[in-house]
Design an enzyme around this catalytic site. Structure first.
Site, short mmCIF file in Angstrom:
data_model
loop_
_atom_site.label_atom_id
_atom_site.label_comp_id
_atom_site.label_asym_id
_atom_site.label_seq_id
_atom_site.Cartn_x
_atom_site.Cartn_y
_atom_site.Cartn_z
N THR A 187 8.08 -16.30 11.18
CA THR A 187 8.76 -16.84 9.49
C THR A 187 8.08 -18.22 9.23
OG1 THR A 187 10.68 -18.20 10.57
CG2 THR A 187 10.98 -15.55 10.04
N SER A 213 -21.12 -10.98 5.42
CA SER A 213 -21.75 -12.54 5.21
C SER A 213 -23.41 -12.30 4.91
CB SER A 213 -21.45 -13.63 6.40
OG SER A 213 -22.17 -14.77 6.01
N SER A 214 -23.96 -13.03 4.19
CA SER A 214 -25.58 -12.92 3.85
C SER A 214 -25.90 -13.98 5.05
CB SER A 214 -25.77 -13.20 2.41
OG SER A 214 -25.22 -14.73 2.29
N LYS A 270 -20.46 -10.78 11.11
CA LYS A 270 -19.21 -11.18 10.52
C LYS A 270 -18.82 -10.05 9.45
CE LYS A 270 -16.94 -15.00 8.23
NZ LYS A 270 -16.07 -14.41 7.08
N THR A 328 0.50 5.10 -38.85
CA THR A 328 -0.07 4.29 -37.81
C THR A 328 1.10 3.88 -36.97
OG1 THR A 328 -2.30 3.62 -38.90
CG2 THR A 328 -1.44 2.39 -37.10
N ASN A 329 2.01 3.55 -37.47
CA ASN A 329 3.16 2.87 -36.99
C ASN A 329 4.14 3.70 -36.07
OD1 ASN A 329 2.18 0.73 -38.77
ND2 ASN A 329 3.64 0.79 -40.07
#
Length: 463
Positions: free
Chosen positions: A185, A316-317, A322, A139-140
């Protein structure tokens, strides 16, 4: 349900006769119901490639018969083609340094090969998961190598997505080269910049990320196959140790190389930390770019509004009409996940003890998730957002015209104090900088026009 009895060093268990997995896989499924997810498909492919390469190498060493090797390879080929994946039932997060995943692969391949040889699933007198499928391996060395191969493949996909994104950025860099706007900036007016230059800066950052990802991919190509348990190659034939990595490289088409020190390569996971860091760096750059895209497109009436992003869905709901910058938003969310995963990966690598790190499963789980989600996010950003970005030329021009940031270019001629005084008066009175210069300085109209040429200010010289 017809059952078969299988035995291991713990005891015996009843296993579904139709199952390709065996007792060790079943124990792992009971012990580790952690994420509810399967091993990554590419990781399963990597395990199958390793087992196929090992079978070929052990056959060449005279340790497997032709029939055994042919059956094992055929079973591996089916897995490489995407079959038998439903029988890989171990959770990606597991104790034991990945032994469960390794044995899941050994048992599935073994039982399918037994079937191809005319035997019944579970008849390990024909072939044995440990003695034949796992021959010369541990496994290693199997799990770290599978992790490296998987990461290289996934990084290749991420690099491909980034290359396409860079092309889109380069196209916009050229398209918007003639648009001069206000640079900012700390979110305050600074000096003029071309919109194309902003896209060019993002492109350069992503190109650096691609270079880092290529470099860590090369680092990950150094594998510890042949080291078996702790890197001393115990129980592996000398022929196998010398040839297994070459066989795997030929099979995968990847430039895999055997580590010069197999003990070091077995216990230390710093290459994965470097890979995670490169992915995190890329995520940070992408999220910063997406922050900029959201700011520059903010509005549409009350924000900066210098660019418009493609409308992808209702925003948007409750608010009709939007539209939100959903693609940049999701990329930033992916970046947050990548940054968190990097912390887990770092802790997992640090927690190794002596000759082995037992925490590779969580490291691979998080690393694969980071690479894959980032690649998917990049593809969406490329195709669903960047290619459709448009510039609002009039808005860019109006904001530039109304800014007093152009006074910076006057400092070499008038000095900082006089330039600042003109800027403050322009802000206080609303009068144009040009008019104040004509009134208060010896500069001629021609000199002022040359100095205040916005495009000239973006070319690296004054006037």
């Amino acid at each position: 349900m017809t059952m078969r009895i299988e035995r291991d060093s713990i005891g015996e268990m009843r296993v579904d006769q139709n199952a390709y997995y065996g007792i060790q896989t079943l124990r792992a499924a009971e012990n580790f119901p952690i994420t509810g997810r399967a091993l990554h498909p590419e990781f399963i492919r990597s395990l199958a490639a390793i087992k196929r390469a090992a079978a070929i190498t052990n056959y060449s060493a005279g340790l497997l018969t032709t029939r055994q090797c042919t059956a094992i390879c055929a079973a591996c080929d089916e897995i490489l083609a995407g079959e038998l994946r439903e029988w890989f039932i171990t959770d990606p997060i597991q104790g034991g340094a990945g032994t469960s995943a390794n044995m899941n692969a050994n048992e599935v391949i073994c039982n399918r090969a037994i079937e191809l040889l005319g035997g019944a699933r579970g008849d390990y007198a024909v072939l044995h998961p440990n003695d034949h499928i796992n021959m010369g391996q541990s496994t290693n060395d199997v799990i770290p190598t599978a992790g490296r191969v998987t990461a290289i493949v996934l990084l290749g996909r991420l690099i491909g997505s980034l290359a396409s994104l860079c092309r889109a950025l380069a196209d916009k860099e050229l398209e918007f080269d003639d648009i001069v706007k206000v640079g900012r900036t700390q979110l305050q007016d600074a000096v003029p910049i071309r919109l194309g230059q902003e896209f060019g800066a993002w492109r350069c950052a992503i190109e650096r990320d691609m270079a880092r990802l290529r470099a860590v991919s090369d680092e990950l190509a150094v594998v510890n196959m042949g080291g078996t348990a702790i890197g001393t190659s115990l129980n592996a034939s000398s022929f196998y140790v010398s040839h297994i990595v070459g066989s795997l490289a030929e099979l995968t088409g990847l430039p895999l190389r055997q580590a010069s020190n197999l003990i070091d390569a077995t216990q230390n996971l710093d290459a994965f930390v470097a890979a995670s860091a490169a992915v995190k760096n890329c995520a940070v750059n992408l999220s910063k770019m997406c922050n900029d895209l959201r700011l520059l497109s903010s509005g549409p009436r009350t924000g900066i509004g210098e660019i418009t992003l493609p409308a992808r869905q209702n925003g948007s709901s409750i608010m009709p009409g939007k539209v939100n910058p959903v693609i940049p938003e999701v990329v930033s969310q992916i970046a947050f996940g990548v940054i968190g995963n990097d912390c887990a990966i770092t802790l997992a690598a640090e927690a190794g003890q002596l000759e082995l790190n037992a925490f590779e499963p969580i490291l691979f789980y998080k690393l694969f998730e980071s690479i894959e989600t980032l690649a998917n996010g990049v593809a969406s950003l490329d195709h669903n957002c960047l290619r459709g970005v448009t510039a609002n030329r009039e808005r860019c021009g109006a904001l530039l015209e109304g800014s007093v940031s152009v006074v910076t270019v006057l400092c070499p001629r008038l000095g900082y104090q006089k330039s600042a005084a003109i800027a403050k008066e322009a802000l206080r009175t609303g009068r144009p900088v040009r008019a104040l210069l004509l009134e208060q300085t010896p500069l001629t109209a021609e000199e002022i026009d040359r100095l205040l040429d916005p495009r000239g200010m973006t070319m690296g010289h004054a006037g």
